[in-house]
Design an enzyme around this catalytic site. Structure first.
Site, PDB file in Angstrom:
ATOM      1  N   LYS A  13       0.820  -1.215   0.000  1.00 40.27           N
ATOM      2  CA  LYS A  13       0.000   0.000   0.000  1.00 40.27           C
ATOM      3  C   LYS A  13       0.855   1.267   0.000  1.00 40.27           C
ATOM      4  CE  LYS A  13      -2.480  -0.811   3.722  1.00 40.27           C
ATOM      5  NZ  LYS A  13      -1.914  -2.071   4.235  1.00 40.27           N
ATOM      6  N   ARG A  88      -9.994   0.407   8.681  1.00 40.63           N
ATOM      7  CA  ARG A  88      -9.408  -0.888   9.007  1.00 40.63           C
ATOM      8  C   ARG A  88     -10.372  -1.771   9.772  1.00 40.63           C
ATOM      9  NH1 ARG A  88      -3.782   0.310   8.845  1.00 40.63           N
ATOM     10  NH2 ARG A  88      -2.408  -1.411   9.397  1.00 40.63           N
ATOM     11  N   ARG A 127      11.537  -5.319   4.737  1.00 37.71           N
ATOM     12  CA  ARG A 127      11.204  -3.903   4.574  1.00 37.71           C
ATOM     13  C   ARG A 127      12.137  -2.988   5.376  1.00 37.71           C
ATOM     14  NH1 ARG A 127       5.093  -1.975   5.011  1.00 37.71           N
ATOM     15  NH2 ARG A 127       5.200  -2.613   7.189  1.00 37.71           N
ATOM     16  N   ARG A 160      11.131  -0.964  10.846  1.00 32.77           N
ATOM     17  CA  ARG A 160      10.115  -0.528  11.797  1.00 32.77           C
ATOM     18  C   ARG A 160      10.033  -1.531  12.942  1.00 32.77           C
ATOM     19  NH1 ARG A 160       4.789   0.489   8.371  1.00 32.77           N
ATOM     20  NH2 ARG A 160       3.957  -0.728  10.088  1.00 32.77           N
ATOM     21  N   ARG A 171      -0.260  -8.696  13.339  1.00 36.71           N
ATOM     22  CA  ARG A 171      -0.884  -7.735  12.428  1.00 36.71           C
ATOM     23  C   ARG A 171      -1.670  -8.454  11.336  1.00 36.71           C
ATOM     24  NH1 ARG A 171       4.243  -4.834  10.841  1.00 36.71           N
ATOM     25  NH2 ARG A 171       3.023  -3.755   9.268  1.00 36.71           N
TER      26      ARG A 171
HETATM   27  P1  ADP Z   1       0.735  -1.768   7.873  1.00 35.99           P
HETATM   28  O1  ADP Z   1      -0.359  -1.502   6.873  1.00 35.99           O
HETATM   29  O2  ADP Z   1       2.008  -2.111   7.210  1.00 35.99           O
HETATM   30  O3  ADP Z   1       0.351  -2.701   8.967  1.00 35.99           O
HETATM   31  P2  ADP Z   1       0.408   0.897   9.024  1.00 35.99           P
HETATM   32  O4  ADP Z   1       1.505   1.879   8.990  1.00 35.99           O
HETATM   33  O5  ADP Z   1      -0.798   1.184   8.192  1.00 35.99           O
HETATM   34  O6  ADP Z   1       1.093  -0.459   8.640  1.00 35.99           O
HETATM   35  O7  ADP Z   1      -0.099   0.692  10.537  1.00 35.99           O
HETATM   36  C1  ADP Z   1       0.777   0.403  11.597  1.00 35.99           C
HETATM   37  C2  ADP Z   1      -0.012   0.246  12.904  1.00 35.99           C
HETATM   38  O8  ADP Z   1      -0.711   1.480  13.205  1.00 35.99           O
HETATM   39  C3  ADP Z   1      -1.109  -0.809  12.871  1.00 35.99           C
HETATM   40  O9  ADP Z   1      -0.609  -2.087  13.167  1.00 35.99           O
HETATM   41  C4  ADP Z   1      -2.064  -0.281  13.951  1.00 35.99           C
HETATM   42  O10 ADP Z   1      -1.582  -0.571  15.244  1.00 35.99           O
HETATM   43  C5  ADP Z   1      -1.999   1.215  13.768  1.00 35.99           C
HETATM   44  N1  ADP Z   1      -3.017   1.716  12.818  1.00 35.99           N
HETATM   45  C6  ADP Z   1      -2.795   2.315  11.616  1.00 35.99           C
HETATM   46  N2  ADP Z   1      -3.940   2.654  11.001  1.00 35.99           N
HETATM   47  C7  ADP Z   1      -4.939   2.259  11.831  1.00 35.99           C
HETATM   48  C8  ADP Z   1      -6.364   2.308  11.771  1.00 35.99           C
HETATM   49  N3  ADP Z   1      -7.002   2.827  10.705  1.00 35.99           N
HETATM   50  N4  ADP Z   1      -7.055   1.792  12.810  1.00 35.99           N
HETATM   51  C9  ADP Z   1      -6.445   1.269  13.869  1.00 35.99           C
HETATM   52  N5  ADP Z   1      -5.120   1.184  13.996  1.00 35.99           N
HETATM   53  C10 ADP Z   1      -4.360   1.676  12.997  1.00 35.99           C
END
Ligand code: ADP
Ligand code: ZN
Length: 223
Positions: A13, A88, A127, A160, A171
């Site tokens: 993404k 999400r 990554r 990260r 996750r």
């Molecule tokens: P990835 O898509 O690679 O898991 P992100 O950078 O989108 O990584 O998200 C990292 C973390 O941030 C998630 O594991 C969660 O804990 C939190 N997070 C991000 N976006 C949301 C969301 N829309 N709702 C709830 N938690 C979120």
């Protein structure tokens, strides 16, 4: 263009999102990036969110919805936006629909990136992200010219914290349970396009572009 980019963690993404926003001149809104910035700055929101992010769990919906609502107040979203990592969960998607309705706006497309679980784990393990400018790399598939150094700005590349293997598995489990139901949710609204997202960045980029072009073309055709 108002686009949602949907897909498991590691589905690409971030990388593909950068390309889409470059092409359409719209801002990319990543709730993950906003959270990491808040955590780094030690704000109240950041302190509240960190416990969830560190464990690979979802930050509570009300916090996220407030964050997105604030972000959409900024003027740069006038011509559209790309959402990466939001919504999400079904409550987030419902809250977002209500927000759009109040603003008299609607979504154009939800692009779901499809990648096998085996490849997701491999991608996240490799990554790396630039500490200075946020550029993304992968030691296997998209390595920087010089190991550990950002091509764009010379900044240091790091992994990260939540890309550690155990957190990655959590996750993915959270994705299956809370986020995957959004596929049916947006399919029912006839907004969903599924893009096969294995293969090179350019190949996937071309598939996304074709899907977006088809969508804009159809809308123009329909008047
Ligand atoms: P990835 O898509 O690679 O898991 P992100 O950078 O989108 O990584 O998200 C990292 C973390 O941030 C998630 O594991 C969660 O804990 C939190 N997070 C991000 N976006 C949301 C969301 N829309 N709702 C709830 N938690 C979120
Ligand atoms: Zn950089």
């Amino acid at each position: 263009m108002r686009i949602i980019l949907l897909g498991a963690p590691g589905s690409g993404k971030g990388t593909q999102g950068d390309r889409i926003v470059g092409r359409y001149g719209i801002p990319r809104i990543s709730t993950g990036d906003i959270l990491r910035r808040q955590i780094a700055e030690g704000t109240e929101l950041g302190r509240e969110a960190q416990q969830y992010v560190d464990r690979g769990n979802l930050v509570p919906d009300p916090l996220i919805l407030g964050m997105v609502r604030d972000r959409l107040q900024q003027g740069d979203v006038e011509n559209g936006f790309l959402l990466d990592g939001f919504p999400r969960s079904i409550p987030q998607a419902e809250g977002f629909d209500a927000l759009l309705l109040r603003q008299g706006k609607r979504l154009d497309l939800v692009v779901k990136l499809d990648v096998s679980k085996r490849l997701l784990i491999e991608r996240m393990a490799g990554r790396r992200v630039c500490e200075k400018c946020g550029a993304l790399y992968n030691v296997k598939s998209e390595p920087p010219r010089k190991e550990g150094v950002c091509d764009r700005c010379g900044g240091p590349l790091t992994q990260r914290d939540d890309d550690a293997e155990e957190t990655v598995r959590q996750r993915l489990a959270v994705y299956e349970k809370s986020t995957a139901p959004l596929i049916d949710y947006y399919d029912a609204q006839e907004l969903l396009v599924i893009v096969e997202a294995e293969g090179s960045v350019d190949e996937v980029d071309a598939r996304i572009r074709a899907a977006l072009d088809a969508r804009t073309g159809r809308e123009e055709g329909a008047g």
